[in-house]
Design an enzyme around this catalytic site. Structure first.
Site, PDB file in Angstrom:
ATOM      1  N   CYS A  31     -35.524  98.486 -19.479  1.00 38.86           N
ATOM      2  CA  CYS A  31     -34.347  97.669 -19.137  1.00 38.86           C
ATOM      3  C   CYS A  31     -34.000  97.832 -17.653  1.00 38.86           C
ATOM      4  O   CYS A  31     -33.590  98.904 -17.219  1.00 38.86           O
ATOM      5  CB  CYS A  31     -33.198  98.120 -20.033  1.00 38.86           C
ATOM      6  SG  CYS A  31     -31.566  97.593 -19.524  1.00 38.86           S
ATOM      7  N   CYS A  34     -30.423  98.853 -16.887  1.00 41.46           N
ATOM      8  CA  CYS A  34     -30.243 100.264 -17.273  1.00 41.46           C
ATOM      9  C   CYS A  34     -30.690 101.183 -16.146  1.00 41.46           C
ATOM     10  O   CYS A  34     -30.050 102.201 -15.868  1.00 41.46           O
ATOM     11  CB  CYS A  34     -31.034 100.594 -18.533  1.00 41.46           C
ATOM     12  SG  CYS A  34     -30.537  99.682 -19.997  1.00 41.46           S
TER      13      CYS A  34
END
Length: 102
Positions: A31, A34
């Site tokens: 991600c 993230c």
């Protein structure tokens, strides 16, 4: 102190039983957002001894992600005394993450 890695095995002890407020970062290695939030979360872990900072890898801890109804990542959850008091989805700048902590 660095961020703790949370699994279903240590969740009760480290999060529910924590005397301090807990910032949970739900993330995954693939991600992009993230990876943007992760260094900020690590910084907060180093700077704020009054808060327990924890990370939950949603790929490895699907049960915890489901229990928190995590639909997109990153999701940040603040817990106090075992209860959710704040949550936010998506990448956030440091000041907004600190605001979540109150």
């Amino acid at each position: 102190m660095s961020a703790l890695s949370i699994t279903k095995n240590n969740f009760q002890e480290e999060v529910i039983n924590s005397k301090k407020p807990v910032l949970l970062d739900f993330w995954a290695s693939w991600c992009g957002p993230c990876r943007m939030v992760s260094p900020i979360v690590d910084e907060i872990a180093e700077e704020r001894s009054d808060v327990k900072v924890c990370k939950v890898n949603v790929e490895e801890q699907r049960e915890l992600a489901a229990a928190f109804k995590v639909m997109s990542i990153p999701t940040l959850v603040v817990m106090k005394e075992g209860k959710i008091v704040n949550r936010a989805m998506g990448a956030r700048p440091k000041d907004q993450i600190l605001e979540l902590l109150g």
